[in-house]
Design a protein around this motif. Structure first.
Motif, PDB file in Angstrom:
ATOM      1  N   ASP A 154       0.830  -1.200   0.000  1.00 38.31           N
ATOM      2  CA  ASP A 154       0.000   0.000   0.000  1.00 38.31           C
ATOM      3  C   ASP A 154       0.872   1.260   0.000  1.00 38.31           C
ATOM      4  O   ASP A 154       0.631   2.207  -0.755  1.00 38.31           O
ATOM      5  N   ASP A 171       1.257   4.076  -3.077  1.00 36.81           N
ATOM      6  CA  ASP A 171       1.020   5.497  -2.811  1.00 36.81           C
ATOM      7  C   ASP A 171       2.128   6.360  -3.392  1.00 36.81           C
ATOM      8  O   ASP A 171       1.873   7.375  -4.053  1.00 36.81           O
ATOM      9  N   LEU A 177       2.131   6.378  -7.284  1.00 35.10           N
ATOM     10  CA  LEU A 177       1.024   7.112  -7.898  1.00 35.10           C
ATOM     11  C   LEU A 177       1.189   8.620  -7.787  1.00 35.10           C
ATOM     12  O   LEU A 177       0.629   9.366  -8.600  1.00 35.10           O
ATOM     13  N   THR A 178       1.933   9.086  -6.808  1.00 36.85           N
ATOM     14  CA  THR A 178       2.051  10.529  -6.571  1.00 36.85           C
ATOM     15  C   THR A 178       3.420  11.092  -6.944  1.00 36.85           C
ATOM     16  O   THR A 178       3.667  12.279  -6.720  1.00 36.85           O
ATOM     17  N   LYS A 237      -7.477   0.379  -4.041  1.00 35.08           N
ATOM     18  CA  LYS A 237      -6.502   1.420  -3.740  1.00 35.08           C
ATOM     19  C   LYS A 237      -6.404   2.420  -4.884  1.00 35.08           C
ATOM     20  O   LYS A 237      -6.465   3.645  -4.679  1.00 35.08           O
ATOM     21  N   ILE A 238      -6.248   1.932  -6.100  1.00 32.49           N
ATOM     22  CA  ILE A 238      -6.071   2.819  -7.251  1.00 32.49           C
ATOM     23  C   ILE A 238      -7.373   3.543  -7.585  1.00 32.49           C
ATOM     24  O   ILE A 238      -7.356   4.715  -7.987  1.00 32.49           O
ATOM     25  N   ASN A 259      -9.649   4.576  -5.453  1.00 34.39           N
ATOM     26  CA  ASN A 259      -9.766   5.699  -4.508  1.00 34.39           C
ATOM     27  C   ASN A 259      -8.849   6.847  -4.904  1.00 34.39           C
ATOM     28  O   ASN A 259      -9.221   8.031  -4.803  1.00 34.39           O
ATOM     29  N   HIS A 260      -7.651   6.515  -5.350  1.00 31.50           N
ATOM     30  CA  HIS A 260      -6.721   7.565  -5.792  1.00 31.50           C
ATOM     31  C   HIS A 260      -7.278   8.324  -6.995  1.00 31.50           C
ATOM     32  O   HIS A 260      -7.235   9.566  -7.033  1.00 31.50           O
ATOM     33  N   ARG A 274     -10.011  10.827  -6.194  1.00 28.68           N
ATOM     34  CA  ARG A 274      -9.483  12.081  -5.652  1.00 28.68           C
ATOM     35  C   ARG A 274      -8.940  12.965  -6.775  1.00 28.68           C
ATOM     36  O   ARG A 274      -9.135  14.186  -6.779  1.00 28.68           O
ATOM     37  N   TYR A 294      -0.091   9.203 -13.985  1.00 25.33           N
ATOM     38  CA  TYR A 294      -0.687   7.867 -13.829  1.00 25.33           C
ATOM     39  C   TYR A 294      -0.044   6.864 -14.780  1.00 25.33           C
ATOM     40  O   TYR A 294       0.296   5.741 -14.379  1.00 25.33           O
TER      41      TYR A 294
END
Length: 334
Positions: free
Chosen positions: A106, A110, A113-114, A151-152, A154-155, A158, A182
């Motif tokens: 996880d 994170d 992805l950022t 997880k992805i 939810n990202h 946002r 992405y």
């Protein structure tokens, strides 16, 4: 006589249990699994006497055979229990997965992805790869795939909300950043989950992880913004260099990758960056093509760009003037 026969029967049962390595009495089977060292159960008591000395024992073949079988059974029980304990130590329970393995995955997802292009990510790819491999081997692929998709998703939700709050003047740039970030993250995420992809997604779901993750961006971001984005792209196209050509190219190519049928919304725009979008040129439409080129040239001139022939003419005039001045100077004329 009855007591002696019962003792003989009881001794026979004990020998049978020992010979089959199954000591069922008094929780013996459970102790075998837990790795406790068990000795073979003793046979019925033998009366003391000269006939039971060493010579007598050597002559008692059934008893000797039973003793050897009991010793072999004890050794086998120890080996089995040792291997069982080793196997149990390597088992990853669902609680272990949730408390130890998934938190590591996880956190890594994170960061991926950022991250911005060129950023250094302080994670161990080898450790993450190993976590995925162990979870797949321990039959946690289905849970891991579900957690990854959640997880992805939810990202991306946002990201979509942030785009919705963006003003029009930065909307295109922010969409380009979200799309590029992405797609860049997928280049790391997909290889890290290659074992899950190969042994669960491709085998049981008949799909591909990269396709699934691209579909997530299409559903949760692109589809929600395409009708706001496309008019802004067409407006930017009509005003040269309102946005950089690289930004326009990245978005158009990205949208075509996500859903090729979106070409129908703006064929002329897509044709500038994607080959073979428009039908082939025909001779009867050459005049129309020429008119389009002339219109583009007028727009460029209005925005400060000069035509090539005018530039060459001015360059020629300047070259002639400089040449004449040099010739006059060489002859002494002022």
């Amino acid at each position: 006589m009855e007591e002696e026969s019962m003792e003989e029967e009881g001794g026979g049962e004990a020998m049978m249990d020992d010979q089959n390595h199954n000591n069922w009495g008094a929780g013996g089977y459970g102790r075998h699994l837990l790795g406790e060292r068990l000795l073979p159960p003793a046979g019925p008591p033998r009366p003391a006497g000269p006939e039971h000395n060493g010579a007598g024992l050597r002559g008692c073949e059934p008893g000797a055979a039973a003793g050897r079988a009991g010793a072999a059974g004890a050794i086998a029980a120890i080996n089995i229990s040792a291997s069982t304990s080793k196997f149990l130590m390597n088992v990853i329970t669902i609680e272990d997965y949730k408390s130890t393995y998934w938190p590591k995955l996880d956190s890594a997802i994170d960061q991926l992805l950022t991250q911005s292009p060129g950023d250094y990510i302080p994670i161990s790819y080898e450790q993450i790869y190993s976590c995925v491999y162990k979870c797949v081997c321990q039959q946690h692929s289905e849970q891991m795939y579900s957690d990854l998709i959640k997880k992805i998703t939810n990202h991306l939700e946002r990201v979509s909300k942030e785009l919705q709050a963006s003003p029009p003047d930065v909307y295109i740039e922010r969409f380009n950043v979200a799309l590029g970030q992405y797609m860049g993250a997928l280049q790391s995420i997909v290889p890290l989950f290659i074992y899950m992809n190969k042994f669960y997604i491709e085998t049981k779901l008949n799909r591909d992880l990269k396709d699934d993750l691209i579909k997530l961006f299409t559903e949760h971001v692109a589809e929600k913004h395409i009708y706001n984005l496309m008019p802004l792209l067409l407006e930017a196209q009509s005003t040269p260099f309102q946005i950089t050509p690289s930004t326009m190219a990245n978005i158009v190519k990205g949208l075509y990758t996500l859903r090729p049928e979106w070409v129908q919304m703006a064929p002329a725009l897509f044709s500038k960056f994607i080959p073979n979008i428009l039908p082939p040129a025909v001779e009867s439409e050459l005049q129309e093509y020429a008119a389009q080129d002339q219109k583009l040239q007028r727009e460029l001139i209005q925005n400060g760009f000069t035509r090539g022939d005018q530039s060459r003419k001015r360059a020629g005039e300047e070259l002639t003037y400089n040449g004449s001045s040099a010739c006059a100077s060489s002859r002494g004329y002022r």
